[in-house]
Write a protein that holds these residues in place. Sequence first.
Motif, short mmCIF file in Angstrom:
data_model
loop_
_atom_site.label_atom_id
_atom_site.label_comp_id
_atom_site.label_asym_id
_atom_site.label_seq_id
_atom_site.Cartn_x
_atom_site.Cartn_y
_atom_site.Cartn_z
N LEU A 11 0.85 -1.19 0.00
CA LEU A 11 0.00 0.00 0.00
C LEU A 11 0.89 1.24 0.00
CD1 LEU A 11 -2.74 1.46 0.40
CD2 LEU A 11 -2.41 1.14 2.87
N VAL A 12 0.58 2.16 -0.90
CA VAL A 12 1.37 3.38 -1.00
C VAL A 12 0.44 4.53 -1.35
CG1 VAL A 12 1.90 3.05 -3.45
CG2 VAL A 12 3.47 4.36 -2.01
N GLN A 13 0.81 5.73 -0.95
CA GLN A 13 0.02 6.90 -1.29
C GLN A 13 0.32 7.33 -2.73
OE1 GLN A 13 0.84 9.90 1.73
NE2 GLN A 13 -1.00 9.30 2.84
N ALA A 14 -0.63 8.02 -3.31
CA ALA A 14 -0.43 8.54 -4.66
C ALA A 14 0.83 9.41 -4.70
CB ALA A 14 -1.64 9.35 -5.10
N GLY A 15 1.60 9.21 -5.77
CA GLY A 15 2.86 9.92 -5.90
C GLY A 15 4.05 9.14 -5.37
N GLY A 16 3.77 8.06 -4.66
CA GLY A 16 4.84 7.26 -4.08
C GLY A 16 5.42 6.26 -5.06
N SER A 17 6.30 5.41 -4.53
CA SER A 17 7.01 4.45 -5.36
C SER A 17 6.98 3.06 -4.72
CB SER A 17 8.47 4.86 -5.54
OG SER A 17 8.59 6.10 -6.19
N LEU A 18 7.05 2.05 -5.57
CA LEU A 18 7.20 0.67 -5.14
C LEU A 18 8.10 -0.03 -6.15
CD1 LEU A 18 3.59 -0.49 -4.15
CD2 LEU A 18 5.54 -0.22 -2.61
N ARG A 19 8.76 -1.08 -5.69
CA ARG A 19 9.60 -1.89 -6.59
C ARG A 19 9.20 -3.34 -6.45
NH1 ARG A 19 15.71 -3.82 -6.48
NH2 ARG A 19 16.28 -3.60 -8.67
N VAL A 78 13.41 -10.41 -12.60
CA VAL A 78 12.93 -9.21 -13.28
C VAL A 78 12.38 -8.26 -12.22
CG1 VAL A 78 10.63 -10.19 -13.71
CG2 VAL A 78 11.48 -8.34 -15.15
N PHE A 79 12.57 -6.97 -12.48
CA PHE A 79 12.14 -5.94 -11.54
C PHE A 79 11.20 -4.96 -12.24
CE2 PHE A 79 15.34 -7.23 -8.54
CZ PHE A 79 16.42 -7.63 -9.32
N LEU A 80 10.36 -4.33 -11.46
CA LEU A 80 9.51 -3.25 -11.97
C LEU A 80 9.56 -2.12 -10.96
CD1 LEU A 80 7.58 -2.45 -14.30
CD2 LEU A 80 5.69 -3.11 -12.77
N GLN A 81 10.26 -1.05 -11.33
CA GLN A 81 10.30 0.13 -10.50
C GLN A 81 9.12 1.02 -10.89
OE1 GLN A 81 12.48 1.05 -7.95
NE2 GLN A 81 11.04 2.75 -7.67
N MET A 82 8.27 1.30 -9.93
CA MET A 82 7.05 2.07 -10.19
C MET A 82 7.13 3.38 -9.41
SD MET A 82 4.21 -0.97 -10.03
CE MET A 82 4.44 -1.28 -8.28
N ASN A 83 7.20 4.47 -10.14
CA ASN A 83 7.26 5.81 -9.55
C ASN A 83 6.01 6.60 -9.90
OD1 ASN A 83 9.89 5.22 -8.61
ND2 ASN A 83 10.80 6.00 -10.52
N SER A 84 5.79 7.68 -9.18
CA SER A 84 4.64 8.55 -9.42
C SER A 84 3.35 7.73 -9.53
CB SER A 84 4.86 9.36 -10.70
OG SER A 84 6.03 10.14 -10.60
N LEU A 85 3.15 6.85 -8.59
CA LEU A 85 2.01 5.96 -8.64
C LEU A 85 0.70 6.71 -8.52
CD1 LEU A 85 3.52 3.03 -6.61
CD2 LEU A 85 2.47 2.80 -8.86
N LYS A 86 -0.31 6.20 -9.22
CA LYS A 86 -1.64 6.80 -9.24
C LYS A 86 -2.65 5.79 -8.72
CE LYS A 86 -0.47 9.28 -13.51
NZ LYS A 86 -0.85 9.51 -14.93
N PRO A 87 -3.78 6.25 -8.21
CA PRO A 87 -4.81 5.30 -7.75
C PRO A 87 -5.22 4.30 -8.83
CG PRO A 87 -5.31 7.48 -6.93
CD PRO A 87 -4.14 7.63 -7.86
N GLU A 88 -5.19 4.72 -10.08
CA GLU A 88 -5.58 3.80 -11.17
C GLU A 88 -4.53 2.71 -11.43
OE1 GLU A 88 -5.53 7.15 -11.25
OE2 GLU A 88 -4.89 7.90 -13.23
N ASP A 89 -3.39 2.80 -10.78
CA ASP A 89 -2.40 1.72 -10.87
C ASP A 89 -2.73 0.57 -9.91
OD1 ASP A 89 0.11 4.25 -11.16
OD2 ASP A 89 -0.70 3.01 -12.78
N THR A 90 -3.73 0.76 -9.07
CA THR A 90 -4.12 -0.28 -8.13
C THR A 90 -4.57 -1.52 -8.88
OG1 THR A 90 -4.77 1.29 -6.42
CG2 THR A 90 -5.77 -0.90 -6.32
#
Length: 117
Positions: A11-19, A78-90
């Motif tokens: 779980l992350v806030q909008a604008g955050g990042s996950l890998r 394999v990796f996926l760096q996700m930045n600037s996350l948006k609610p629609e990426d849920t």
Amino acid sequence: QVQLVESGGGLVQAGGSLRLSCAASGRIFSIYVMGWYRQVPGKQRELVATITTAGNTAYADSVKGRFTISRDNAKNTVFLQMNSLKPEDTAVYYCKVVVSTAPSVHWGQGTQVTVSS
């Protein structure tokens, strides 16, 4: 058999990042393509990003400029760096690999990514 172990969702806030990470193991001689897909309830699974052994990448338009896919061929990961996350990426994110021996397509168990607004 090929096993895929995914990690990194949460779980992350909008604008955050996950890998996200996905490690492949088992009877693997060579991996052609590794990729990430995502799915929300009631919708079809959609491509997020793919990467070939040579490092050629492809991205869904919705994630271009925000997500980066990479791989460690020596570790079959394999990796996926996700930045600037948006609610629609849920979504639930799934790792997919295509290997040289049949059955050639393998999917991970999925990892939940939730982006709060």
